[in-house]
Design an enzyme around this catalytic site. Sequence first.
Site, short mmCIF file in Angstrom:
data_model
loop_
_atom_site.label_atom_id
_atom_site.label_comp_id
_atom_site.label_asym_id
_atom_site.label_seq_id
_atom_site.Cartn_x
_atom_site.Cartn_y
_atom_site.Cartn_z
N SER A 41 0.49 8.77 13.87
CA SER A 41 0.05 10.16 13.75
C SER A 41 1.18 11.06 13.30
O SER A 41 2.34 10.84 13.61
CB SER A 41 -0.48 10.68 15.08
OG SER A 41 -0.86 12.04 14.93
N GLY B 287 0.60 12.82 10.02
CA GLY B 287 0.38 13.11 8.62
C GLY B 287 1.55 12.67 7.76
O GLY B 287 2.38 11.85 8.17
N GLU C 8 -7.67 15.75 19.15
CA GLU C 8 -7.30 16.62 18.02
C GLU C 8 -8.52 17.46 17.58
O GLU C 8 -8.40 18.68 17.39
CB GLU C 8 -6.81 15.73 16.87
CG GLU C 8 -6.58 16.40 15.53
CD GLU C 8 -6.19 15.36 14.45
OE1 GLU C 8 -5.26 14.58 14.69
OE2 GLU C 8 -6.84 15.32 13.39
N TYR C 9 -9.67 16.82 17.47
CA TYR C 9 -10.89 17.56 17.10
C TYR C 9 -11.18 18.64 18.15
O TYR C 9 -11.55 19.76 17.81
CB TYR C 9 -12.10 16.62 17.04
CG TYR C 9 -12.27 15.80 15.79
CD1 TYR C 9 -11.21 15.14 15.18
CD2 TYR C 9 -13.54 15.64 15.22
CE1 TYR C 9 -11.41 14.36 14.06
CE2 TYR C 9 -13.75 14.88 14.09
CZ TYR C 9 -12.68 14.23 13.51
OH TYR C 9 -12.88 13.45 12.40
N HIS D 200 -6.66 10.00 20.51
CA HIS D 200 -5.78 11.08 20.04
C HIS D 200 -6.54 11.97 19.04
O HIS D 200 -6.50 13.20 19.12
CB HIS D 200 -4.52 10.49 19.38
CG HIS D 200 -3.73 11.46 18.55
ND1 HIS D 200 -4.14 11.85 17.28
CD2 HIS D 200 -2.59 12.15 18.81
CE1 HIS D 200 -3.27 12.73 16.80
NE2 HIS D 200 -2.33 12.92 17.70
N ASN D 201 -7.23 11.34 18.12
CA ASN D 201 -7.95 12.12 17.12
C ASN D 201 -9.13 12.86 17.73
O ASN D 201 -9.43 13.98 17.32
CB ASN D 201 -8.40 11.22 15.98
CG ASN D 201 -7.27 10.93 15.01
OD1 ASN D 201 -6.10 10.92 15.40
ND2 ASN D 201 -7.59 10.68 13.76
N GLY E 205 0.87 -1.18 0.00
CA GLY E 205 0.00 0.00 0.00
C GLY E 205 0.90 1.22 0.00
O GLY E 205 1.37 1.66 1.05
N ASN F 173 2.66 -2.73 -4.15
CA ASN F 173 1.41 -1.99 -4.31
C ASN F 173 0.55 -2.74 -5.33
O ASN F 173 1.07 -3.40 -6.22
CB ASN F 173 1.71 -0.57 -4.81
CG ASN F 173 0.50 0.32 -4.68
OD1 ASN F 173 0.07 0.63 -3.59
ND2 ASN F 173 -0.08 0.72 -5.81
N ALA G 64 0.37 4.42 -1.14
CA ALA G 64 -0.14 5.80 -1.19
C ALA G 64 0.77 6.62 -0.29
O ALA G 64 1.72 6.09 0.28
CB ALA G 64 -1.59 5.84 -0.73
N VAL G 65 0.48 7.89 -0.10
CA VAL G 65 1.48 8.76 0.50
C VAL G 65 1.96 8.30 1.89
O VAL G 65 3.16 8.32 2.17
CB VAL G 65 1.01 10.23 0.50
CG1 VAL G 65 -0.22 10.42 1.35
CG2 VAL G 65 2.12 11.15 0.92
N LYS H 92 -5.05 5.74 19.37
CA LYS H 92 -4.99 6.66 18.22
C LYS H 92 -6.35 7.34 18.01
O LYS H 92 -6.43 8.53 17.69
CB LYS H 92 -4.56 5.92 16.95
CG LYS H 92 -4.61 6.79 15.68
CD LYS H 92 -3.60 7.92 15.75
CE LYS H 92 -3.70 9.05 14.76
NZ LYS H 92 -4.39 9.02 13.55
N HIS I 75 -38.00 3.26 39.88
CA HIS I 75 -36.63 2.82 39.56
C HIS I 75 -35.71 2.78 40.78
O HIS I 75 -34.56 2.41 40.65
CB HIS I 75 -36.05 3.71 38.46
CG HIS I 75 -36.75 3.55 37.14
ND1 HIS I 75 -36.89 2.32 36.52
CD2 HIS I 75 -37.40 4.44 36.35
CE1 HIS I 75 -37.56 2.48 35.38
NE2 HIS I 75 -37.89 3.75 35.26
C1 6PG Z 1 -2.98 12.24 12.49
C2 6PG Z 1 -4.35 12.65 12.04
C3 6PG Z 1 -4.84 11.84 10.89
C4 6PG Z 1 -6.29 12.15 10.51
C5 6PG Z 1 -6.47 13.51 9.93
C6 6PG Z 1 -7.82 13.75 9.31
O1 6PG Z 1 -2.88 11.93 13.68
O2 6PG Z 1 -2.04 12.26 11.71
O3 6PG Z 1 -5.22 12.47 13.10
O4 6PG Z 1 -4.75 10.50 11.28
O5 6PG Z 1 -6.69 11.23 9.57
O6 6PG Z 1 -6.20 14.46 10.89
O7 6PG Z 1 -8.87 13.60 10.23
P1 6PG Z 1 -10.35 14.10 9.86
O8 6PG Z 1 -10.51 13.97 8.38
O9 6PG Z 1 -11.27 13.18 10.59
O10 6PG Z 1 -10.42 15.52 10.29
#
Ligand code: 6PG
Length: 477
Positions: A128, A130, A190-191, A186-187, A9, A32, A11-12, A183, A453
């Site tokens: 994580s 990117g 991140e949100y 973590h996300n 795989g 790939n 991809a980037v 992970k 209850h």
């Molecule tokens: C990371 C990021 C990554 C995630 C993007 C997009 O830790 O490198 O969390 O894994 O895929 O940030 O997330 P969304 O498209 O859900 O905003």
Amino acid sequence: GTAQIGVTGLAVMGRNLARNFARNGYTVAVHNRTAARTEELVSDFGDEGTFLPASTPEELVESLERPRRVLVMVKAGAPTDAVIEEFAPLLEEGDMIIDGGNAHFEDTRRREKALRERGIHFVGTGVSGGEEGALHGPSIMPGGSAESYDALGPMLEKISAKAEDGTPCVTHVGPDGAGHFVKMVHNGIEYADMQLIGEAYQLLREVGGYSPAEIAEIFRTWNTGRLDSYLIGITAEVLAHTDAVTGEPFVDVVLDQAEQKGTGRWTVQSALDLGVPVSGIAEAVFARAVSGHADLRKASRHLAGPTPRKLPADDAATFADQVEQALYASKIVAYTQGFHQIAVGSEQYGWDADLGRIAAIWRAGCIIRAAFLDRVTQAYDAQPGMVSLLADQGFADETAAAQDDWRTVVATAVINGVPTPGFAATLAYYDSLRAPRLPAALTQGQRDYFGAHTYHRTDRPGTFHTLWGGDREEIGT
Ligand code: 6PG
């Protein structure tokens, strides 16, 4: 075979991880589905290290030393299952399949169990940082067996980001789905971080009266202090950027509908299942959802509300300081909630996750990397069994110092009609934890009234019910 790892795989993310391994001296077999990608990798980056291109899964497997390590970097869901099914029959006992995608941890649990029964280690791994992180050093969150970590961990440590003290940003998070669970959280965090920064921006703009370029400067200043983080840094960059087509601030020409791939949503779904209050993270997910409902928003434009009153310049500077306090306090709460979810998830699934180590591997490489995480690491080091991040005296002192401003900011937002669901929800969580009494007692009374209850009393043990429809006698059961 002679390759220490195989990557399928390209991809980037897969390509950059393969390059990262090769640059660190490992021989990397690459594969790939469409061979052109493999050829491209070798022709563009072949001089960075030793790549062994494979045109079939069989060829990839044959080129690997034992135990074989096959890193799968394909889309989460069905494509991952398909690739696993392609490779598993070619592997032997003790070999491992590593999934570095953003898989749902329940899928990882299922795959780990199925492959374990076939004698193959399955290592669901959060990655994580990117594209850049994958190439120069990500934060890595592997799950799977301890045995698989023995054979894989040192390689991951080599390619991972390093914290300022030199510690590799990778740890064996725990068995089976632990890595992907962590992970996922973590996300979720991140949100929350992104939403809180967004709210700070909106307030500085609409109440503070600052332009995007001025707000970029404010964020740059904040980025030299306790809010120092990757996300604050890139926020300043985005805000300072001017659109080439219109000459307007970039942030004014982008459609204000936030998208998502689902990991934040998974965090909240899991938190609901586990009964963990992650209100700050949930509001961040909901805020993206609200933004995306264009028709609903259009149909609601006529709704009444105040027009934000811009502060005079002197007051705006004070307000900016207050927003910094609110952002910091809300951030502490969002992390408190995320770590609580990891603690409960770890307990529920029997992972024995070390929260201090998790904070430590988030200090560099990942999207939420921040000076703040050094503090979190220290807090857990000092008190490993800490029930909540807010139990740390340092964080308690900081929220104590911030809380007046935090309240002012939320109140100002409410009065001006600027939505700040993240600031407000995290403050409400903080106040809920502090409250000596919650209206939950009334909730229990209501439940007992309409459904018998039952409830517990503060003054003696047992389970009680009041005969609400009759003489209101209390009976103990
Ligand atoms: C990371 C990021 C990554 C995630 C993007 C997009 O830790 O490198 O969390 O894994 O895929 O940030 O997330 P969304 O498209 O859900 O905003």
